[in-house]
Design an enzyme around this catalytic site. Structure first.
Site, PDB file in Angstrom:
ATOM      1  N   HIS A  21      64.416  57.832  62.461  1.00 25.48           N
ATOM      2  CA  HIS A  21      63.953  56.464  62.230  1.00 25.48           C
ATOM      3  C   HIS A  21      63.526  56.280  60.776  1.00 25.48           C
ATOM      4  O   HIS A  21      63.975  55.346  60.085  1.00 25.48           O
ATOM      5  CB  HIS A  21      62.781  56.174  63.173  1.00 25.48           C
ATOM      6  CG  HIS A  21      62.110  54.855  62.961  1.00 25.48           C
ATOM      7  ND1 HIS A  21      62.282  53.789  63.818  1.00 25.48           N
ATOM      8  CD2 HIS A  21      61.248  54.417  61.998  1.00 25.48           C
ATOM      9  CE1 HIS A  21      61.568  52.757  63.388  1.00 25.48           C
ATOM     10  NE2 HIS A  21      60.926  53.116  62.284  1.00 25.48           N
ATOM     11  N   GLU A  22      62.655  57.170  60.317  1.00 25.80           N
ATOM     12  CA  GLU A  22      62.138  57.035  58.947  1.00 25.80           C
ATOM     13  C   GLU A  22      63.235  57.270  57.905  1.00 25.80           C
ATOM     14  O   GLU A  22      63.168  56.718  56.802  1.00 25.80           O
ATOM     15  CB  GLU A  22      60.974  58.008  58.723  1.00 25.80           C
ATOM     16  CG  GLU A  22      59.777  57.781  59.634  1.00 25.80           C
ATOM     17  CD  GLU A  22      59.222  56.364  59.542  1.00 25.80           C
ATOM     18  OE1 GLU A  22      59.366  55.729  58.484  1.00 25.80           O
ATOM     19  OE2 GLU A  22      58.645  55.892  60.541  1.00 25.80           O
ATOM     20  N   HIS A  25      64.738  53.920  57.022  1.00 26.33           N
ATOM     21  CA  HIS A  25      63.937  53.190  56.029  1.00 26.33           C
ATOM     22  C   HIS A  25      64.129  53.788  54.629  1.00 26.33           C
ATOM     23  O   HIS A  25      64.354  53.066  53.648  1.00 26.33           O
ATOM     24  CB  HIS A  25      62.449  53.276  56.392  1.00 26.33           C
ATOM     25  CG  HIS A  25      62.066  52.513  57.621  1.00 26.33           C
ATOM     26  ND1 HIS A  25      62.462  51.230  57.864  1.00 26.33           N
ATOM     27  CD2 HIS A  25      61.273  52.869  58.676  1.00 26.33           C
ATOM     28  CE1 HIS A  25      61.948  50.815  59.011  1.00 26.33           C
ATOM     29  NE2 HIS A  25      61.224  51.797  59.524  1.00 26.33           N
TER      30      HIS A  25
END
Length: 440
Positions: A21-22, A25
């Site tokens: 997920h990170e 980003h």
């Protein structure tokens, strides 16, 4: 041992999902030139980290989430400074202090060299991409796992291989009544038992009609009451034929939700199907994946309505519904239960486990896309509002209204965070004292 392995395996899957997920980003933040100082999996005390370029990569002690730290997520105040109103009284002053404390904390990390590299200075479209990239990575992982399972392994469905041969003809019980299961001397033997059919036999033909599926076979049997038919089957790789007289019997009737709604008189052979994994086409997998996303979305929307039952499960010991909200502890216990179970094959265990991981990632996607701070969707909402305001001002020939002040939403973020903390605590207690159990 398998319980421990399941919990550890789920924890590793959780850490990977957070890191994945990170990474979404981080990838787009760097692509768009935002100075990113940290990439962390977990919260709390740093367990390990390594500085690479301008970014510190690491793991923290509490694996309940993760973050990347981007410089300049909050714009400066209108006068370029931050002012904390220490003497303000009442709710208004309290809210104003939350806003300005947030602004001061964020702006304190900005240096003159960061001009043009701050998050808030990006075009709103780029900010939306950065914030959406994290949840979308979870969506990609969930859909990828689910699609691979469907196309590579398939879904369990009735096959034409016999799982069990009933020894006597027992009528199906009406909906809501108890089904007789034990044979008596007065009960006639089933046609399958009389013909010598055995578990493991695979039926390939019915009175000259090639059999390709269980539903087709069931239809042929039920339409042949009173007839003597030739059943072709394979046993140990050898083809065999048996003459069987199909008898009439009371059979259950099911609706589209697989719920019994009545009974009917139809032909009866006396065998049950052995479920087997049947690989799905890409088109079918696409349909099933869409249904998977829809069910996950409905589950997220239904969370508030299920909180009273969660409370009852803690206070009164009421049985936990399989659809009850679970936290990380509960999901880990389910992972352990799946691998520990002696009611499933090894293949079943890993399919269920991967479905659990896929469902967890789908939940991460849906929850993070909610338009509320501190979730990613809250930052997306701020960027969308700014984009609309800028476009509207341009259409009217007005001056650029400037960046949307996301700090003004921080009081709402505090409330949302407290609600999530409360739900997390509630699910944690429920998962410890009255956990969800897949296998009773």
């Amino acid at each position: 041992m398998w319980t421990v392995i399941g919990i550890v395996a789920f924890l590793l899957a959780l850490l990977f999902s957070i890191a994945w997920h990170e990474a979404g980003h981080l990838t787009f933040a760097k692509l768009f030139g935002v100075r990113t100082t940290q990439y962390m999996v977990g919260f709390g005390k740093t367990v390990w980290s390594k500085q690479i370029g301008e970014t510190e990569y690491g793991f923290k002690a509490v694996p309940l989430g993760g973050y990347i730290r981007m410089i300049g997520m909050v714009p400066p105040g209108k006068d370029g400074r931050q002012k904390i109103t220490t003497t303000a009284m009442g709710a208004t002053g309290f809210v104003r202090n939350i806003v300005e404390e947030t602004r001061a904390g964020d702006r304190s990390q900005v240096t003159p060299a960061d001009e043009g590299r701050q998050f808030y200075q990006l075009h709103p479209g780029k900010r939306i991409i950065i914030m959406a990239a994290g949840p979308v990575m979870n969506l990609i992982l969930a859909v990828g796992i689910f699609s691979v399972l469907l196309v590579g392994i398939g879904i369990k469905a009735p096959s034409t291989t016999i799982a069990q041969v009933n020894q006597c003809v027992l009528p199906a019980a009406a909906a809501g009544q108890t089904q007789q299961t034990d044979c008596t001397a007065a009960d006639a033997p089933t046609p399958a038992a009389q013909a010598g059919l055995l578990p493991g036999d695979t039926i390939t033909g019915f009175d000259g009609t090639p059999v390709t599926g269980w539903d087709q076979l069931t239809g042929l049997i039920q339409a042949s009451a009173g007839r003597t038919v030739q059943i072709e089957y394979t046993r140990g790789g050898a083809s065999q034929v048996a003459a069987v007289t199909i008898v009439e019997n009371q059979r259950p009737v099911f609706d589209e939700n697989d719920t019994q709604v009545g009974v009917k008189i139809a032909g009866f052979l006396g065998v049950s199907s052995l479920p087997e994994y049947q690989a799905q086409s890409v088109g079918t997998a696409f349909v099933f994946t869409g249904q998977f996303i829809g069910r996950a979305a409905q589950a997220v929307v239904a969370i508030p309505a299920r909180i009273p039952a969660l409370w009852d499960a803690i206070v009164d010991g009421a049985p936990r519904d399989l659809n009850s909200p679970v936290g990380i502890v509960g999901a880990g216990r389910i992972g352990g239960e799946i691998l520990e179970s002696d009611q499933t094959t090894t293949q079943d265990k890993w399919v269920l486990f991967l479905q659990l991981v896929a469902g967890f990632n789908m939940s991460l996607f849906l929850l993070n896309m909610l338009p509320l701070l501190p979730l990613d969707g809250g930052h997306i909402l701020g960027a969308v509002i700014e984009w609309i305001r800028k476009g509207w001002a341009r259409l009217r020939g007005k001056a650029d209204p400037g960046p949307f002040d996301v700090a003004k939403l921080m009081p709402v973020a505090y409330v949302v965070a407290l609600l999530f903390i409360g739900l997390t605590a509630l699910t944690l207690v429920a998962d410890v004292v009255n956990p969800v159990k897949l296998f009773g």
